[in-house]
Design a protein around this motif. Structure first.
Motif, PDB file in Angstrom:
ATOM      1  N   PRO A   1       2.364 -51.508-108.342  1.00  0.00           N
ATOM      2  CA  PRO A   1       1.767 -50.768-109.469  1.00  0.00           C
ATOM      3  C   PRO A   1       0.551 -49.912-109.108  1.00  0.00           C
ATOM      4  N   GLU A   2       0.316 -49.689-107.818  1.00  0.00           N
ATOM      5  CA  GLU A   2      -0.890 -48.946-107.407  1.00  0.00           C
ATOM      6  C   GLU A   2      -1.003 -47.583-108.090  1.00  0.00           C
TER       7      GLU A   2
ATOM      8  N   LEU B   1      -3.279 -47.056-110.842  1.00  0.00           N
ATOM      9  CA  LEU B   1      -4.725 -47.044-110.556  1.00  0.00           C
ATOM     10  C   LEU B   1      -5.134 -45.732-109.897  1.00  0.00           C
TER      11      LEU B   1
ATOM     12  N   ALA C   1      -1.401 -61.230-107.076  1.00  0.00           N
ATOM     13  CA  ALA C   1      -1.333 -60.088-108.012  1.00  0.00           C
ATOM     14  C   ALA C   1      -1.945 -58.825-107.423  1.00  0.00           C
ATOM     15  N   GLY C   2      -2.005 -58.742-106.108  1.00  0.00           N
ATOM     16  CA  GLY C   2      -2.448 -57.495-105.479  1.00  0.00           C
ATOM     17  C   GLY C   2      -3.799 -57.610-104.816  1.00  0.00           C
ATOM     18  N   ALA C   3      -4.269 -56.491-104.341  1.00  0.00           N
ATOM     19  CA  ALA C   3      -5.631 -56.432-103.800  1.00  0.00           C
ATOM     20  C   ALA C   3      -6.584 -56.739-104.940  1.00  0.00           C
ATOM     21  N   ASP C   4      -7.771 -57.249-104.610  1.00  0.00           N
ATOM     22  CA  ASP C   4      -8.767 -57.536-105.636  1.00  0.00           C
ATOM     23  C   ASP C   4      -9.344 -56.213-106.133  1.00  0.00           C
ATOM     24  N   ILE C   5      -8.906 -55.833-107.339  1.00  0.00           N
ATOM     25  CA  ILE C   5      -9.266 -54.514-107.873  1.00  0.00           C
ATOM     26  C   ILE C   5     -10.781 -54.408-108.087  1.00  0.00           C
ATOM     27  N   GLY C   6     -11.406 -55.544-108.360  1.00  0.00           N
ATOM     28  CA  GLY C   6     -12.865 -55.554-108.545  1.00  0.00           C
ATOM     29  C   GLY C   6     -13.589 -55.004-107.330  1.00  0.00           C
TER      30      GLY C   6
ATOM     31  N   ILE D   1      -3.836 -44.646-107.075  1.00  0.00           N
ATOM     32  CA  ILE D   1      -3.756 -44.800-105.605  1.00  0.00           C
ATOM     33  C   ILE D   1      -2.300 -45.078-105.210  1.00  0.00           C
TER      34      ILE D   1
ATOM     35  N   GLU E   1      -7.389 -68.411-110.672  1.00  0.00           N
ATOM     36  CA  GLU E   1      -8.084 -67.811-111.835  1.00  0.00           C
ATOM     37  C   GLU E   1      -8.121 -66.285-111.714  1.00  0.00           C
ATOM     38  N   LYS E   2      -7.904 -65.762-110.518  1.00  0.00           N
ATOM     39  CA  LYS E   2      -7.810 -64.304-110.309  1.00  0.00           C
ATOM     40  C   LYS E   2      -6.394 -63.923-109.880  1.00  0.00           C
ATOM     41  N   ARG E   3      -5.450 -64.750-110.274  1.00  0.00           N
ATOM     42  CA  ARG E   3      -4.032 -64.528-109.941  1.00  0.00           C
ATOM     43  C   ARG E   3      -3.844 -64.316-108.431  1.00  0.00           C
TER      44      ARG E   3
ATOM     45  N   PHE F   1       3.751 -63.580-110.178  1.00  0.00           N
ATOM     46  CA  PHE F   1       3.470 -62.159-109.949  1.00  0.00           C
ATOM     47  C   PHE F   1       3.330 -61.852-108.462  1.00  0.00           C
TER      48      PHE F   1
ATOM     49  N   ALA G   1      -5.493 -62.786-106.282  1.00  0.00           N
ATOM     50  CA  ALA G   1      -5.732 -61.428-105.755  1.00  0.00           C
ATOM     51  C   ALA G   1      -6.421 -61.516-104.391  1.00  0.00           C
TER      52      ALA G   1
HETATM   53  N1  COA Z   1      -7.579 -57.943-108.771  1.00  0.00           N
HETATM   54  C1  COA Z   1      -8.644 -58.549-109.352  1.00  0.00           C
HETATM   55  N2  COA Z   1      -8.517 -59.374-110.401  1.00  0.00           N
HETATM   56  C2  COA Z   1      -7.289 -59.602-110.887  1.00  0.00           C
HETATM   57  C3  COA Z   1      -6.134 -58.997-110.325  1.00  0.00           C
HETATM   58  C4  COA Z   1      -6.322 -58.130-109.229  1.00  0.00           C
HETATM   59  N3  COA Z   1      -5.305 -57.521-108.626  1.00  0.00           N
HETATM   60  N4  COA Z   1      -5.053 -59.406-111.036  1.00  0.00           N
HETATM   61  C5  COA Z   1      -5.523 -60.235-111.980  1.00  0.00           C
HETATM   62  N5  COA Z   1      -6.863 -60.354-111.883  1.00  0.00           N
HETATM   63  C6  COA Z   1      -7.771 -61.150-112.727  1.00  0.00           C
HETATM   64  C7  COA Z   1      -7.988 -60.536-114.104  1.00  0.00           C
HETATM   65  O1  COA Z   1      -8.984 -59.525-114.037  1.00  0.00           O
HETATM   66  C8  COA Z   1      -8.440 -61.752-114.889  1.00  0.00           C
HETATM   67  O2  COA Z   1      -9.774 -62.027-114.557  1.00  0.00           O
HETATM   68  P1  COA Z   1     -10.828 -62.494-115.730  1.00  0.00           P
HETATM   69  O3  COA Z   1     -10.252 -63.789-116.247  1.00  0.00           O
HETATM   70  O4  COA Z   1     -12.098 -62.664-114.990  1.00  0.00           O
HETATM   71  O5  COA Z   1     -10.799 -61.408-116.740  1.00  0.00           O
HETATM   72  C9  COA Z   1      -7.591 -62.872-114.279  1.00  0.00           C
HETATM   73  O6  COA Z   1      -7.185 -62.411-112.984  1.00  0.00           O
HETATM   74  C10 COA Z   1      -6.338 -63.172-115.070  1.00  0.00           C
HETATM   75  O7  COA Z   1      -5.649 -61.952-115.257  1.00  0.00           O
HETATM   76  P2  COA Z   1      -4.913 -61.565-116.625  1.00  0.00           P
HETATM   77  O8  COA Z   1      -4.631 -60.101-116.600  1.00  0.00           O
HETATM   78  O9  COA Z   1      -5.699 -62.100-117.773  1.00  0.00           O
HETATM   79  O10 COA Z   1      -3.597 -62.447-116.456  1.00  0.00           O
HETATM   80  P3  COA Z   1      -2.141 -62.178-117.016  1.00  0.00           P
HETATM   81  O11 COA Z   1      -1.353 -63.387-116.598  1.00  0.00           O
HETATM   82  O12 COA Z   1      -2.178 -61.808-118.452  1.00  0.00           O
HETATM   83  O13 COA Z   1      -1.599 -60.866-116.217  1.00  0.00           O
HETATM   84  C11 COA Z   1      -1.146 -59.542-114.234  1.00  0.00           C
HETATM   85  C12 COA Z   1      -1.370 -60.944-114.855  1.00  0.00           C
HETATM   86  C13 COA Z   1      -0.956 -59.789-112.760  1.00  0.00           C
HETATM   87  C14 COA Z   1       0.101 -58.888-114.855  1.00  0.00           C
HETATM   88  C15 COA Z   1      -2.372 -58.647-114.537  1.00  0.00           C
HETATM   89  O14 COA Z   1      -3.547 -59.376-114.222  1.00  0.00           O
HETATM   90  C16 COA Z   1      -2.391 -57.388-113.687  1.00  0.00           C
HETATM   91  O15 COA Z   1      -1.763 -56.415-114.069  1.00  0.00           O
HETATM   92  N6  COA Z   1      -3.102 -57.404-112.544  1.00  0.00           N
HETATM   93  C17 COA Z   1      -3.238 -56.248-111.693  1.00  0.00           C
HETATM   94  C18 COA Z   1      -1.982 -56.000-110.891  1.00  0.00           C
HETATM   95  C19 COA Z   1      -2.131 -54.779-110.001  1.00  0.00           C
HETATM   96  O16 COA Z   1      -2.303 -53.664-110.458  1.00  0.00           O
HETATM   97  N7  COA Z   1      -2.065 -55.015-108.697  1.00  0.00           N
HETATM   98  C20 COA Z   1      -2.153 -53.971-107.713  1.00  0.00           C
HETATM   99  C21 COA Z   1      -3.518 -53.866-107.187  1.00  0.00           C
HETATM  100  S1  COA Z   1      -3.669 -52.574-105.973  1.00  0.00           S
END
Ligand code: COA
Length: 260
Positions: free
Chosen positions: A133-134, A137, A65-70, A139, A24-26, A107, A28
């Motif tokens: 993709p950092e 953000l 999908a990466g580190a947990d940005i939250g 970073i 659900e958080k891909r 991803f 992360a």
């Molecule tokens: N950290 C924390 N939460 C993340 C996350 C991350 N890296 N990647 C995805 N999530 C969460 C989203 O916030 C969302 O949470 P929510 O349902 O509570 O709002 C959930 O995962 C689904 O993500 P969503 O963006 O709706 O899915 P998508 O399939 O449309 O897109 C990505 C997927 C991976 C393209 C997109 O989520 C994204 O760009 N993520 C960040 C990638 C990134 O920058 N990674 C580097 C981090 S340093």
């Protein structure tokens, strides 16, 4: 095996599969996942029945999908440094004495790409995508991305990916040498497990020496690397597996390696 909140760990013969389980958080990587990943590897390191590890992500959307940005929000420089340098999942993967295969099902971004880079082999689904993709953000990669990606694909491509933050598809990742193989999504698991099981039949001692020797190549100069290779090669001669491998060849049969 211990049970984990954010991971599933299962055995498939001699192969252990670690699934990062936050679809659900891909998938992360939050602090808990990093800690549990390192703990699971510690357990698997000691288990002689496990000869190869596969790391993957739950669901069909993401590897990681990466580190947990939250968790970034409000974190200070010092506390972030502690997270990265504490019980580092990337270091645990990198220094694990058995082969680790990343099975990339979707991803594979940021810390996810860095996790895959720390693994020994990367096998991707044709639906996977890769990127650092950092930069978007404000970073930069901090889990080894600037170093391992550069060593794997060369400075030009690594610089392009890191400066643009662009995401590339699996075929492009294959073309630049970021992944070893690409399979249709429906075949990814079977093909990856086939490969992992094939490797798991080799001598665990030779696998360990091979992994260490290859990793030395990008971390030392040629003379040091060649010396290390000879030492590790010679060490194989102290194993029963070497006797078994040579005898089996001469007797025209399949070797049965015991890891001794
Ligand atoms: N950290 C924390 N939460 C993340 C996350 C991350 N890296 N990647 C995805 N999530 C969460 C989203 O916030 C969302 O949470 P929510 O349902 O509570 O709002 C959930 O995962 C689904 O993500 P969503 O963006 O709706 O899915 P998508 O399939 O449309 O897109 C990505 C997927 C991976 C393209 C997109 O989520 C994204 O760009 N993520 C960040 C990638 C990134 O920058 N990674 C580097 C981090 S340093």
């Amino acid at each position: 095996m211990a049970s984990y909140e954010t991971l599933l760990v299962e055995r498939r013969g001699r192969v252990a599969v670690i699934t990062i389980n936050r679809p659900e958080k891909r998938n992360a990587l939050n602090i808990k996942t990093r800690e549990e990943g390192a703990a699971a590897l510690e357990e698997l390191r000691e288990d002689d029945a496990v000869r190869v590890v596969v790391i993957t992500g739950a669901g069909d959307k993401a590897f990681v999908a990466g580190a947990d940005i939250g968790e970034f929000k409000g974190r200070t420089a010092v506390s972030q440094r502690d997270v990265m340098t504490g019980r580092s999942l990337f270091t645990a993967v990198d220094t694990f004495p058995k082969p680790i295969v990343a099975m990339v099902n979707g991803f594979c971004l940021g810390g996810g790409c860095e996790l895959a880079l720390a693994c020994d082999l990367r096998i991707a689904s044709d639906r996977a995508s890769f990127g650092q993709p950092e930069i978007n953000l404000g970073i930069i990669p901090g889990g080894g991305g600037t170093q391992r990606l550069t060593r794997l694909v060369g400075e030009g491509k690594a610089m392009e990916l890191i400066l643009t933050g662009d995401i590339i598809d699996a075929q492009t990742a294959f073309q630049i040498g970021l992944v070893n193989m690409v399979f249709p999504a429906a075949e990814l698991e079977i093909k990856t497990l086939e490969l992992a099981s094939r490797i798991a039949e080799k001598s665990p001692i030779a696998l360990r020496m091979a992994k260490e020797a290859v990793k030395t190549a990008s971390r030392s100069n040629l003379d040091e690397g060649l010396r290390r290779e000879v030492d590790l090669f010679a060490l194989c001669f102290s194993s029963e597996d070497k006797d078994e491998g040579v005898t089996a060849f001469l007797e025209k049969r399949k070797p049965e390696f015991k890891g001794r």
